[in-house]
Design a protein around this motif. Structure first.
Motif, mmCIF file in Angstrom:
data_model
loop_
_atom_site.group_PDB
_atom_site.id
_atom_site.type_symbol
_atom_site.label_atom_id
_atom_site.label_comp_id
_atom_site.label_asym_id
_atom_site.label_seq_id
_atom_site.Cartn_x
_atom_site.Cartn_y
_atom_site.Cartn_z
ATOM 1 N N GLN A 1 21.484 32.072 -52.283
ATOM 2 C CA GLN A 1 20.607 31.312 -53.161
ATOM 3 C C GLN A 1 21.321 30.134 -53.832
ATOM 4 O O GLN A 1 20.666 29.214 -54.318
ATOM 5 N N ALA A 2 22.646 30.208 -53.888
ATOM 6 C CA ALA A 2 23.407 29.295 -54.733
ATOM 7 C C ALA A 2 23.084 27.824 -54.488
ATOM 8 O O ALA A 2 22.825 27.068 -55.434
ATOM 9 N N GLY A 3 23.110 27.422 -53.209
ATOM 10 C CA GLY A 3 22.877 26.018 -52.913
ATOM 11 C C GLY A 3 21.507 25.547 -53.354
ATOM 12 O O GLY A 3 21.377 24.519 -54.032
ATOM 13 N N ALA A 4 20.473 26.328 -52.998
ATOM 14 C CA ALA A 4 19.107 25.951 -53.347
ATOM 15 C C ALA A 4 18.897 25.961 -54.856
ATOM 16 O O ALA A 4 18.238 25.072 -55.406
ATOM 17 N N GLU A 5 19.475 26.962 -55.531
ATOM 18 C CA GLU A 5 19.270 27.051 -56.979
ATOM 19 C C GLU A 5 20.059 25.983 -57.725
ATOM 20 O O GLU A 5 19.660 25.540 -58.796
ATOM 21 N N GLN A 6 21.178 25.588 -57.164
ATOM 22 C CA GLN A 6 21.941 24.498 -57.783
ATOM 23 C C GLN A 6 21.135 23.209 -57.718
ATOM 24 O O GLN A 6 21.056 22.441 -58.680
ATOM 25 N N ALA A 7 20.518 22.993 -56.569
ATOM 26 C CA ALA A 7 19.671 21.805 -56.421
ATOM 27 C C ALA A 7 18.485 21.879 -57.362
ATOM 28 O O ALA A 7 18.075 20.885 -57.975
#
Length: 240
Positions: free
Chosen positions: A98-104
């Motif tokens: 999830q990290a990449g999407a949630e960072q965005a």
């Protein structure tokens, strides 16, 4: 029409704690074996991840790993400990996904992931122990129900279930509940006989469940696990 049952024969009242010697460490299919315990893992992951959808995504990661790699070097100890670690690991893996999407999303005003969520799963957490215990009990109940389906004139499941959910009911009331559920008519002698036999059968099935979750399931280890899980009352009044 009710089915009559004979009261002849010796009533079983003993449990062999090590009747089955098949440990989880000997399972041919890690993923197939672990599927038995999907319910407590899904509930624990739902508590950690915050939704059943995310719990299922984390389980997907775990099962994919088990299909490809099996238990690997972790094939030892108690299965419930292995699965607690697995739940924590796949929760972390899902959070990493999830990290990449949630960072965005956070950059656009959303919320960031919480990498500490999975820390709520520990080997001795009360929540996990309760979920694990309930799973083993449910599996034993379902096995007893299957036994009744195979021998319908001996309604062991109906007798024990009625006695359990109506602990203060009279023998006549229990017999009426059993007849309603199974169409088997019992007199008081027959009911008393089947109550003890049903209790012994359930305890044996529960002991078999415990055995399969231990690496070295000798009698002492099985007794210790029964005590740890708080299921000793299922064996009270029986010869163990």
């Amino acid at each position: 029409m009710s089915t009559q049952i004979s009261s002849s024969g010796k009533t079983r009242s003993s449990v062999n704690l090590v009747r089955s010697s098949h440990s989880w460490t000997e399972a041919e299919s890690a993923a197939g074996f672990v599927l038995r315990y999907l319910s407590p893992m899904r509930k624990q992951l739902t508590a950690v991840m915050g939704s059943t959808e995310e719990a299922d995504q984390a389980l997907r990661i775990l099962l994919t790993h088990l299909v490809s790699a099996g238990f690997g070097e972790h094939r030892r100890g108690r299965l419930r400990d292995f699965l607690a670690r697995a739940v924590k690991s796949c929760a972390k893996a899902r959070l990493a996904e999830q990290a990449g999407a949630e960072q965005a999303s956070a950059e656009q005003g959303g919320t960031e992931s919480d990498p500490e969520k999975s820390a709520s799963v520990t080997l001795d957490s009360k929540q996990w122990l309760v979920l694990w215990r309930n799973c083993l009990l449910e599996r034993a109940w379902r096995a007893l129900e299957r036994m009744q389906h195979q021998e319908a004139n001996r309604p062991l499941y109906s007798v024990l279930w009625a006695s359990t959910i109506h602990p203060k009911a009279s023998l006549e009331e229990i017999a009426a509940e059993v007849e309603k559920a199974s169409s088997v008519k019992l007199d008081q002698v027959q009911l008393q006989q089947l109550k003890l036999e049903a209790k012994a059968a359930f305890a044996q099935l529960l002991a078999d469940e415990v055995v399969e979750t231990l690496e070295n399931p000798d009698k002492a280890a099985v007794k210790k696990e029964i005590q740890s899980l708080g299921i000793g009352s299922a064996f009270s009044g029986l010869t163990v």
